[in-house]
Enzyme design. Sequence first.
Site, short mmCIF file in Angstrom:
data_model
loop_
_atom_site.label_atom_id
_atom_site.label_comp_id
_atom_site.label_asym_id
_atom_site.label_seq_id
_atom_site.Cartn_x
_atom_site.Cartn_y
_atom_site.Cartn_z
N ARG A 159 2.08 2.75 -2.63
CA ARG A 159 1.73 3.51 -3.55
C ARG A 159 0.64 2.96 -4.21
O ARG A 159 0.27 1.77 -3.94
CB ARG A 159 3.00 3.42 -4.58
CG ARG A 159 3.88 2.78 -4.39
CD ARG A 159 5.45 2.88 -5.06
NE ARG A 159 6.05 1.67 -5.12
CZ ARG A 159 6.21 0.90 -6.25
NH1 ARG A 159 5.48 1.33 -7.41
NH2 ARG A 159 7.03 -0.13 -6.22
N ALA A 210 0.90 -1.37 0.07
CA ALA A 210 -0.03 -0.02 0.00
C ALA A 210 0.85 1.27 0.02
O ALA A 210 0.49 2.54 0.24
CB ALA A 210 -0.99 0.07 1.27
N SER A 229 -6.58 -9.36 -12.07
CA SER A 229 -6.34 -8.40 -13.30
C SER A 229 -7.31 -9.04 -14.59
O SER A 229 -7.42 -10.41 -14.50
CB SER A 229 -4.99 -8.55 -13.59
OG SER A 229 -4.74 -7.75 -15.01
N TYR A 266 2.76 -13.15 -15.66
CA TYR A 266 1.78 -12.33 -14.75
C TYR A 266 0.42 -12.77 -15.01
O TYR A 266 -0.21 -13.02 -13.99
CB TYR A 266 2.00 -10.89 -15.44
CG TYR A 266 0.92 -9.92 -14.72
CD1 TYR A 266 1.52 -9.40 -13.40
CD2 TYR A 266 -0.02 -9.40 -15.35
CE1 TYR A 266 0.47 -8.46 -12.78
CE2 TYR A 266 -0.70 -8.33 -14.71
CZ TYR A 266 -0.70 -8.05 -13.41
OH TYR A 266 -1.40 -7.14 -12.83
N LYS A 321 -2.18 -14.39 -11.91
CA LYS A 321 -3.45 -13.75 -11.81
C LYS A 321 -4.43 -14.67 -12.20
O LYS A 321 -5.67 -14.45 -11.45
CB LYS A 321 -3.49 -12.24 -12.62
CG LYS A 321 -2.62 -11.43 -12.17
CD LYS A 321 -2.87 -10.54 -10.82
CE LYS A 321 -1.81 -9.66 -10.52
NZ LYS A 321 -1.88 -9.15 -9.29
N ALA A 343 -0.86 -15.87 -15.71
CA ALA A 343 -0.73 -17.26 -15.16
C ALA A 343 -1.00 -17.04 -13.43
O ALA A 343 -1.74 -17.34 -12.81
CB ALA A 343 0.78 -18.22 -15.30
N ASP A 386 7.70 -8.71 3.26
CA ASP A 386 7.73 -9.27 1.99
C ASP A 386 6.56 -10.46 1.90
O ASP A 386 6.65 -11.44 2.52
CB ASP A 386 9.18 -9.89 1.77
CG ASP A 386 9.27 -10.54 0.16
OD1 ASP A 386 8.56 -10.57 -0.49
OD2 ASP A 386 10.43 -10.55 -0.05
P1 NAP Z 1 2.68 -0.33 -8.19
O1 NAP Z 1 2.06 0.75 -8.32
O2 NAP Z 1 3.66 -1.18 -8.79
O3 NAP Z 1 2.62 -0.74 -6.35
C1 NAP Z 1 2.93 -2.06 -6.14
C2 NAP Z 1 2.79 -2.27 -4.48
O4 NAP Z 1 3.28 -3.68 -4.21
C3 NAP Z 1 3.85 -1.34 -3.74
O5 NAP Z 1 3.35 -0.87 -2.74
C4 NAP Z 1 5.06 -2.25 -3.53
O6 NAP Z 1 5.96 -1.98 -2.35
C5 NAP Z 1 4.12 -3.39 -3.33
N1 NAP Z 1 5.04 -4.63 -3.30
C6 NAP Z 1 5.61 -5.22 -4.44
N2 NAP Z 1 6.25 -6.42 -3.85
C7 NAP Z 1 6.09 -6.76 -2.93
C8 NAP Z 1 6.34 -7.77 -1.89
N3 NAP Z 1 7.21 -8.78 -2.17
N4 NAP Z 1 5.71 -7.64 -0.68
C9 NAP Z 1 5.07 -6.59 -0.31
N5 NAP Z 1 4.71 -5.64 -1.02
C10 NAP Z 1 5.14 -5.73 -2.31
O7 NAP Z 1 1.28 -1.58 -8.51
P2 NAP Z 1 -0.12 -1.13 -8.83
O8 NAP Z 1 -0.49 -0.90 -10.20
O9 NAP Z 1 -0.69 -0.27 -7.61
O10 NAP Z 1 -0.77 -2.79 -8.55
C11 NAP Z 1 -1.41 -3.13 -7.45
C12 NAP Z 1 -2.00 -4.49 -7.89
O11 NAP Z 1 -3.08 -4.40 -8.81
C13 NAP Z 1 -1.13 -5.56 -8.06
O12 NAP Z 1 -1.40 -6.78 -7.80
C14 NAP Z 1 -1.36 -5.65 -9.63
O13 NAP Z 1 -0.99 -6.76 -10.37
C15 NAP Z 1 -2.74 -5.52 -9.70
N6 NAP Z 1 -3.31 -4.46 -10.87
C16 NAP Z 1 -2.89 -3.38 -11.50
C17 NAP Z 1 -3.16 -3.06 -12.54
C18 NAP Z 1 -2.82 -1.61 -13.25
O14 NAP Z 1 -3.20 -1.49 -14.45
N7 NAP Z 1 -2.10 -0.93 -12.53
C19 NAP Z 1 -4.00 -3.67 -13.52
C20 NAP Z 1 -4.49 -4.67 -12.84
C21 NAP Z 1 -3.87 -5.56 -11.88
P3 NAP Z 1 7.13 -0.81 -2.58
O15 NAP Z 1 6.57 0.53 -3.02
O16 NAP Z 1 7.85 -1.01 -1.29
O17 NAP Z 1 7.89 -1.25 -3.63
#
Ligand code: NAP
Length: 248
Positions: free
Chosen positions: A16, A14, A143, A156, A160, A158, A64
């Site tokens: 970002r 959370a 997703s 990715y 999801k 797979a 993590d």
């Molecule tokens: P993002 O902006 O890249 O943010 C990812 C978040 O996950 C960050 O807070 C990051 O922490 C954290 N993170 C990454 N690896 C981690 C780990 N091993 N343990 C704990 N925290 C971890 O991603 P987002 O776009 O907000 O996406 C959030 C979710 O929605 C994801 O599951 C993504 O697959 C899904 N999603 C996104 C989209 C899209 O269009 N954006 C579409 C479909 C699904 P740090 O800041 O510390 O690195």
Amino acid sequence: MKLLEGKTAIITGASRGIGKGIALTFAKQGANIAFTYLSSEEKAKALEEELSAFGIKAKGFKSDASKFEAAQDLAGQVMENFGSIDILVNNAGITKDNLLMRMSEEDFDTVMEVNMKSIFNLTKAVLRPMLKQRSGSIINMSSVVGVKGNAGQANYSASKAGIIGFSKSTALELGSRNIRCNVVAPGFIETEMTAKLDENIVKGWTDSIPLKRGGTPEDIANATVFLASDMSAYISGQVLNVCGGMLT
Ligand code: NAP
């Protein structure tokens, strides 16, 4: 009335993007928030303060999600600090995109561990408190790519798609204990994850969206609040596509 008054939520990833949007929306709705991040120390501190301003209890944990022991430890700390776990949002996720021809074994395994294994880890960790309480709402972030596939994202998509199978099984196993499990499948959402995509790819996505725009973290957060709250008390095992009409 606030929809999540007095409930405690764990939200992974959370610091970002979508996770941050969910944390802010949950706090507005009265939830106490335990959120995690991997490396964004400063952003996490700032979010802790932003959330606390809503008059709720908020704490960030560096944890993590892909590590089983870390999830157990997190749940223990949240129980100690907050006294209950009512909602789990498994949001943490990463991409390591490449065509299959060029995708390394390491990039496949890492994406599966962070996106998919994390959901097993966290669900196992909150199971005991939720079973004891005889209530809980688990929301897993998939997703549209997990529903329909996408070239260049075999790892990715797979991970999801795996989340959907896991969530449906969880809903079947835990329904009799009043624990619900649902999936949110976002479409194209404007965050750092999508900011790294090529301009033409982004245009291709938005052109194909009936509502003609990318989604915002708030769009996803609003659907997640609904699934976390008692407004969705009779909904479990479902996939909610939040994608501007991309999937029908
Ligand atoms: P993002 O902006 O890249 O943010 C990812 C978040 O996950 C960050 O807070 C990051 O922490 C954290 N993170 C990454 N690896 C981690 C780990 N091993 N343990 C704990 N925290 C971890 O991603 P987002 O776009 O907000 O996406 C959030 C979710 O929605 C994801 O599951 C993504 O697959 C899904 N999603 C996104 C989209 C899209 O269009 N954006 C579409 C479909 C699904 P740090 O800041 O510390 O690195």
